[in-house]
Scaffold this motif. Structure first.
Motif, PDB file in Angstrom:
ATOM      1  N   ASP A 155       0.835  -1.209   0.000  1.00 17.63           N
ATOM      2  CA  ASP A 155       0.000   0.000   0.000  1.00 17.63           C
ATOM      3  C   ASP A 155       0.867   1.255   0.000  1.00 17.63           C
ATOM      4  OD1 ASP A 155      -2.351  -1.479   0.011  1.00 17.63           O
ATOM      5  OD2 ASP A 155      -2.531  -1.432   2.197  1.00 17.63           O
ATOM      6  N   CYS A 156       1.931   1.243   0.795  1.00 14.55           N
ATOM      7  CA  CYS A 156       2.839   2.400   0.842  1.00 14.55           C
ATOM      8  C   CYS A 156       3.542   2.593  -0.499  1.00 14.55           C
ATOM      9  CB  CYS A 156       3.860   2.228   1.961  1.00 14.55           C
ATOM     10  SG  CYS A 156       3.129   2.409   3.602  1.00 14.55           S
ATOM     11  N   ARG A 157       3.943   1.510  -1.127  1.00 17.81           N
ATOM     12  CA  ARG A 157       4.579   1.609  -2.447  1.00 17.81           C
ATOM     13  C   ARG A 157       3.617   2.197  -3.466  1.00 17.81           C
ATOM     14  NH1 ARG A 157       7.872  -3.996  -3.112  1.00 17.81           N
ATOM     15  NH2 ARG A 157       9.691  -3.345  -1.941  1.00 17.81           N
ATOM     16  N   ARG A 158       2.363   1.742  -3.427  1.00 21.74           N
ATOM     17  CA  ARG A 158       1.374   2.241  -4.378  1.00 21.74           C
ATOM     18  C   ARG A 158       1.178   3.741  -4.204  1.00 21.74           C
ATOM     19  NH1 ARG A 158      -3.409   3.309  -3.159  1.00 21.74           N
ATOM     20  NH2 ARG A 158      -3.532   1.868  -1.400  1.00 21.74           N
ATOM     21  N   VAL A 159       1.006   4.184  -2.964  1.00 16.79           N
ATOM     22  CA  VAL A 159       0.793   5.608  -2.689  1.00 16.79           C
ATOM     23  C   VAL A 159       2.022   6.415  -3.104  1.00 16.79           C
ATOM     24  CG1 VAL A 159       0.526   7.293  -0.817  1.00 16.79           C
ATOM     25  CG2 VAL A 159      -0.929   5.263  -0.900  1.00 16.79           C
ATOM     26  N   GLU A 160       3.198   5.921  -2.782  1.00 17.70           N
ATOM     27  CA  GLU A 160       4.435   6.626  -3.143  1.00 17.70           C
ATOM     28  C   GLU A 160       4.607   6.687  -4.657  1.00 17.70           C
ATOM     29  OE1 GLU A 160       7.601   8.999  -2.343  1.00 17.70           O
ATOM     30  OE2 GLU A 160       6.197   8.221  -0.874  1.00 17.70           O
ATOM     31  N   SER A 161       4.280   5.591  -5.338  1.00 16.47           N
ATOM     32  CA  SER A 161       4.379   5.561  -6.803  1.00 16.47           C
ATOM     33  C   SER A 161       3.428   6.565  -7.439  1.00 16.47           C
ATOM     34  CB  SER A 161       4.068   4.157  -7.327  1.00 16.47           C
ATOM     35  OG  SER A 161       5.037   3.244  -6.910  1.00 16.47           O
ATOM     36  N   GLU A 162       2.196   6.610  -6.925  1.00 20.96           N
ATOM     37  CA  GLU A 162       1.217   7.566  -7.453  1.00 20.96           C
ATOM     38  C   GLU A 162       1.680   9.001  -7.227  1.00 20.96           C
ATOM     39  OE1 GLU A 162      -2.396   6.472  -5.457  1.00 20.96           O
ATOM     40  OE2 GLU A 162      -2.664   4.674  -6.690  1.00 20.96           O
ATOM     41  N   SER A 163       2.230   9.260  -6.055  1.00 21.39           N
ATOM     42  CA  SER A 163       2.718  10.602  -5.737  1.00 21.39           C
ATOM     43  C   SER A 163       3.871  10.986  -6.669  1.00 21.39           C
ATOM     44  CB  SER A 163       3.180  10.656  -4.282  1.00 21.39           C
ATOM     45  OG  SER A 163       3.820  11.876  -4.008  1.00 21.39           O
ATOM     46  N   PHE A 164       4.804  10.067  -6.856  1.00 23.38           N
ATOM     47  CA  PHE A 164       5.944  10.307  -7.742  1.00 23.38           C
ATOM     48  C   PHE A 164       5.459  10.555  -9.171  1.00 23.38           C
ATOM     49  CE2 PHE A 164       8.983   8.497 -10.783  1.00 23.38           C
ATOM     50  CZ  PHE A 164      10.083   9.286 -10.534  1.00 23.38           C
ATOM     51  N   LEU A 165       4.548   9.721  -9.638  1.00 27.92           N
ATOM     52  CA  LEU A 165       4.029   9.851 -10.997  1.00 27.92           C
ATOM     53  C   LEU A 165       3.381  11.212 -11.212  1.00 27.92           C
ATOM     54  CD1 LEU A 165       3.487   8.456 -13.725  1.00 27.92           C
ATOM     55  CD2 LEU A 165       1.371   7.580 -12.725  1.00 27.92           C
ATOM     56  N   LYS A 166       2.562  11.636 -10.252  1.00 28.23           N
ATOM     57  CA  LYS A 166       1.898  12.943 -10.362  1.00 28.23           C
ATOM     58  C   LYS A 166       2.900  14.090 -10.279  1.00 28.23           C
ATOM     59  CE  LYS A 166      -2.465  11.403  -8.414  1.00 28.23           C
ATOM     60  NZ  LYS A 166      -3.249  11.333  -7.180  1.00 28.23           N
ATOM     61  N   ARG A 167       3.832  13.985  -9.335  1.00 30.07           N
ATOM     62  CA  ARG A 167       4.777  15.076  -9.073  1.00 30.07           C
ATOM     63  C   ARG A 167       5.769  15.265 -10.221  1.00 30.07           C
ATOM     64  NH1 ARG A 167       6.433  12.949  -4.777  1.00 30.07           N
ATOM     65  NH2 ARG A 167       8.461  12.236  -5.437  1.00 30.07           N
ATOM     66  N   VAL A 168       6.298  14.166 -10.743  1.00 31.55           N
ATOM     67  CA  VAL A 168       7.386  14.249 -11.718  1.00 31.55           C
ATOM     68  C   VAL A 168       6.900  14.170 -13.164  1.00 31.55           C
ATOM     69  CG1 VAL A 168       9.567  13.166 -12.449  1.00 31.55           C
ATOM     70  CG2 VAL A 168       8.994  13.295 -10.020  1.00 31.55           C
ATOM     71  N   PHE A 169       5.849  13.387 -13.418  1.00 28.40           N
ATOM     72  CA  PHE A 169       5.404  13.164 -14.792  1.00 28.40           C
ATOM     73  C   PHE A 169       3.967  13.616 -15.049  1.00 28.40           C
ATOM     74  CE2 PHE A 169       8.840  10.125 -14.093  1.00 28.40           C
ATOM     75  CZ  PHE A 169       9.638  10.372 -15.194  1.00 28.40           C
ATOM     76  N   ASN A 170       3.433  14.456 -14.166  1.00 27.32           N
ATOM     77  CA  ASN A 170       2.061  14.942 -14.310  1.00 27.32           C
ATOM     78  C   ASN A 170       1.053  13.822 -14.510  1.00 27.32           C
ATOM     79  OD1 ASN A 170       2.731  17.668 -14.004  1.00 27.32           O
ATOM     80  ND2 ASN A 170       3.305  17.816 -16.165  1.00 27.32           N
ATOM     81  N   GLY A 171       1.331  12.665 -13.913  1.00 22.70           N
ATOM     82  CA  GLY A 171       0.409  11.535 -13.980  1.00 22.70           C
ATOM     83  C   GLY A 171       0.483  10.724 -15.263  1.00 22.70           C
ATOM     84  N   ALA A 172       1.405  11.040 -16.157  1.00 21.54           N
ATOM     85  CA  ALA A 172       1.491  10.359 -17.451  1.00 21.54           C
ATOM     86  C   ALA A 172       2.350   9.093 -17.338  1.00 21.54           C
ATOM     87  CB  ALA A 172       2.069  11.289 -18.509  1.00 21.54           C
ATOM     88  N   VAL A 173       1.691   7.946 -17.224  1.00 21.98           N
ATOM     89  CA  VAL A 173       2.396   6.672 -17.071  1.00 21.98           C
ATOM     90  C   VAL A 173       3.286   6.389 -18.281  1.00 21.98           C
ATOM     91  CG1 VAL A 173       2.102   4.171 -16.845  1.00 21.98           C
ATOM     92  CG2 VAL A 173       0.593   5.713 -15.603  1.00 21.98           C
TER      93      VAL A 173
END
Length: 132
Positions: A76-94
């Protein structure tokens, strides 16, 4: 269920030990930290107190010691951290993130095959959901 807390980089090191082996005393956690981490006992206890306040870990008293255990799942922590990183660094673009990583690393044939299998499974899962 409580929301997954935001865990700092240093707190992640402590959590990795607790997830791997729990319950654990502060002394056991210090012993199991990677060799390149040379934190003092008070530093580790500070991180433990922060994690307690964030409700990431719990404890039980055992004699004169406290035994710490996780209250949140590593996945769960990895998922939340991954989502945060994705939004912060790549504007959510997988796709942009994946392209960036894949362009910057050399992958073995086994790793490429694993990635291809994951993508095939994702496509099959999406197609199945679209048919509903």
């Amino acid at each position: 269920m409580n929301p997954i807390p935001k865990i700092s980089e240093a707190e992640w090191e402590v959590m990795k030990v607790i997830w791997q082996e729990h319950p654990a005393t502060a002394e056991q956690i210090i012993e199991r930290l990677p060799a390149d981490i040379e934190w003092t006992e008070p530093t580790v206890r500070t991180f433990l107190n922060r994690l307690l306040k964030k409700q990431a870990i719990g404890y039980e008293k055992s004699g004169r010691s406290y035994l710490y255990y996780p209250l949140v799942q590593e996945s769960d922590c990895r998922r939340v951290e991954s989502e945060s990183f994705l939004k912060r660094v790549f504007n959510g673009a997988v796709g942009t993130m994946m392209t960036n990583f894949l362009n910057d690393v050399r992958l073995s044939d086994e790793e490429i095959e694993q990635l291809q299998n994951i993508l095939k499974e994702k496509r099959a899962q999406r197609d199945k959901e679209d048919q509903r």
